[in-house]
Design an enzyme around this catalytic site. Structure first.
Site, PDB file in Angstrom:
ATOM      1  N   GLY A 122       0.890  -1.589  -0.232  1.00 27.86           N
ATOM      2  CA  GLY A 122       0.158   0.186  -0.233  1.00 27.86           C
ATOM      3  C   GLY A 122       1.089   1.258  -0.344  1.00 27.86           C
ATOM      4  N   ARG A 123       2.059   1.370   0.687  1.00 26.08           N
ATOM      5  CA  ARG A 123       3.115   2.273   0.224  1.00 26.08           C
ATOM      6  C   ARG A 123       4.641   1.787   0.556  1.00 26.08           C
ATOM      7  NH1 ARG A 123       4.117   4.045   6.804  1.00 26.08           N
ATOM      8  NH2 ARG A 123       4.479   1.393   7.663  1.00 26.08           N
ATOM      9  N   ASP A 137       9.142  -6.963   8.245  1.00 24.22           N
ATOM     10  CA  ASP A 137       8.204  -5.974   8.302  1.00 24.22           C
ATOM     11  C   ASP A 137       8.019  -6.272  10.211  1.00 24.22           C
ATOM     12  OD1 ASP A 137       7.826  -5.349   5.914  1.00 24.22           O
ATOM     13  OD2 ASP A 137       6.244  -6.166   5.616  1.00 24.22           O
ATOM     14  N   ASP A 175       1.232 -11.996   5.863  1.00 23.28           N
ATOM     15  CA  ASP A 175       1.966 -11.235   5.043  1.00 23.28           C
ATOM     16  C   ASP A 175       2.934 -10.417   5.662  1.00 23.28           C
ATOM     17  OD1 ASP A 175      -1.013  -9.755   6.980  1.00 23.28           O
ATOM     18  OD2 ASP A 175       0.483  -8.069   6.089  1.00 23.28           O
TER      19      ASP A 175
END
Ligand code: AMP
Ligand code: MG
Length: 483
Positions: free
Chosen positions: A96-97, A266, A256
């Protein structure tokens, strides 16, 4: 006039599995300012730090490839993936970013991704603004370097560039773009997405690609996809055991956020635990403690079961046989994890052979007395651990049994323990302090913390303030996702 390109990019993933990469461009950054550059990592990647500091370097680090002196690239890509977030299925997450700048074959011949975070909205952004804030990106830099220093596989930040634009997170905060290096960005969620397309050729292409890139030895096995799955299971069992041995809480172990490569990835809301407590949770959104320190192995195994489900069509034409084969391999996670953890604990405690009962017993004492996890093991090798316990009686009994097993070279044992037990981990109170100073333009404390955690086993005079726990906090320390 620049004669040699700053970097040569390849795009093997986008070519191999085109349906999982979406060509997309970074938002322009009108006034980029380099805040930190990881020169050690730049050198490993064959990148010239001096050129990264110049305007074409900054263009590269903010995803403006046409102006960056990069060769070979066919553009930047947002990856498609799905995932289970806190157990709930989300069919379309994706970057998304974030954007993949490209793959670089590093000085050792390893293929690695150069990837941006905070580079603007993509078609996967949903309600998000596509942006990132300076503090959390510097935090990712600190923790990545710490994990690397601890010998734990991890993605690492190459650079953090301030954008000069404010980002709204409640109040206005300075925006930043992180450029990170990863073995790849293939996730469990990538396989879930591929499986959910219902197109077997996508799943096959993804599995063939991941196998060749990360576990090429699996190609030689009788059942290459099953062997691939087993390799991922083994890598995750080892990884999570290593996290546990240093008191690391990832914080958001959604499918994810689990890399096929076995790297830590992440780790936005991650933190290191001070006082030992298996129930430790830092993330503001983890209200049930799903990803608490003590639940991480179970969470990893749950994620691997989701990977197995995605891989089933490749494992056997007979789906019952596929389930049986996958279940058997998944079952090896617990043994692999326990073996790695018990052996690692023995090394931390200076025990000549793994001893689960001794480990469990001392951890129980750490918990009941609220003893600092990282500090305990160094105090044990230094002979000062007794003073950490409010009630030293049970500790004395344990220590006497340990003493009886030490053998004839206690100094050698202590030295070996000190090579396994860090003095410096990025403690929450230290991280907060250096980020607050960085927000005011003073990067010296951050650089000092980075120096400490890069050589975490080497006690150095003058760094004592980085070696101890912060004051007990009520309410407890909290971290945030998506910042
Ligand atoms: P994370 O929990 O940080 O791994 O993010 C989960 C998903 O949310 C990923 O698809 C991210 O790309 C996306 N995401 C997180 N923060 C933002 C943001 N500020 N704007 C757009 N997408 C975001
Ligand atoms: Mg993520």
């Amino acid at each position: 006039m620049i004669s040699t390109p700053l970097v040569h990019f390849e795009d093997s993933y986008a070519r191999a599995v085109p349906k999982l990469s979406l060509p997309w461009q970074a938002a322009p950054v009108p006034s980029p300012r380099l805040v930190v550059l990881n020169e050690d990592l730049a050198a490993q990647m064959g990148l010239d730090p001096d050129r990264l500091r110049e305007s074409d370097g900054l263009a590269l680090l903010t995803g403006r490839l046409p102006w960056s002196g990069a060769s070979g690239s066919t553009g930047t890509f947002a990856h498609a993936y799905a995932g289970h977030q806190f157990g709930s299925w989300v069919p379309r997450l994706g970057d998304g970013r974030a954007l993949l700048l490209g793959e670089v074959v590093d000085a050792q011949g390893r293929r690695r991704d150069l990837h941006l975070k905070g580079s603007g909205r993509t078609p996967f952004a949903r309600g998000g603004d596509g942006l990132a804030v300076l503090g959390p990106m510097l935090r990712e830099y600190i923790v990545g370097e710490a994990m690397h220093g601890l010998g734990i596989r991890t993605t690492r930040a190459l650079a953090v560039v301030a954008t000069g634009q404010d980002v709204l997170r409640g109040d206005a905060q300075p925006g930043a773009v992180l450029c990170r290096v990863a073995a790849s960005h293939l996730r469990v969620g990538t396989f879930q997405y591929a499986a959910a397309t219902g197109d077997p050729s996508v799943l096959t292409a993804l599995a063939d690609y991941a196998l060749a890139r990360h576990y090429p030895q699996a190609a030689e096995a009788d059942r290459p996809y099953l062997s691939f799955f087993e390799s991922v299971v083994a890598a995750q069992a080892d990884l999570v055991a290593r996290w546990m041995l240093v008191g690391f809480v990832h914080g958001v172990m959604n499918t994810d956020n689990m890399a096929i490569s076995g790297e830590t990835i992440d780790f936005g809301p991650c933190a290191f635990m001070d006082r030992y407590d298996p129930g430790t949770v830092f993330s503001s959104i983890d209200r049930q403690g799903r990803y608490a320190y003590g639940n991480q192995a179970a969470a990893a195994q749950w994620n691997l079961a989701r990977l197995a489900e995605a891989l089933l069509p490749l494992l056997d034409a007979d789906q019952d046989a596929a389930v049986a084969a996958a279940t058997k391999v998944l079952g090896s996670f617990a043994t692999r994890y326990e073996t790695a953890l018990t052996a690692g604990m023995a090394a931390k405690l200076g025990l000549p052979v793994p001893d689960n009962a001794m480990s469990v017993e001392i951890l129980d004492l750490l918990r009941s007395d609220g003893v600092d996890f990282t500090g305990f093991f160094r105090a044990l090798s230094a002979g000062t651990a007794r003073s950490l316990f409010a009630d030293p009686g049970p500790y004395d009994a344990w220590a006497a049994r340990r003493q009886a097993r030490l053998g004839s070279d206690p100094e050698g044992v202590a030295a070996a323990m000190d090579r396994r037990n860090p003095v410096y981990v990025p403690r929450n109170h230290c991280v907060e302090r250096v980020l607050a100073r960085a927000a005011h333009g003073d990067l010296a404390p951050l650089e000092r913390l980075i120096e400490a955690v890069r050589r975490p086993f080497e006690a150095r005079p003058g760094l004592e303030d980085l070696a101890g726990p912060g004051p007990a906090q009520d309410p407890p320390y909290v971290t945030y996702c998506g910042t």
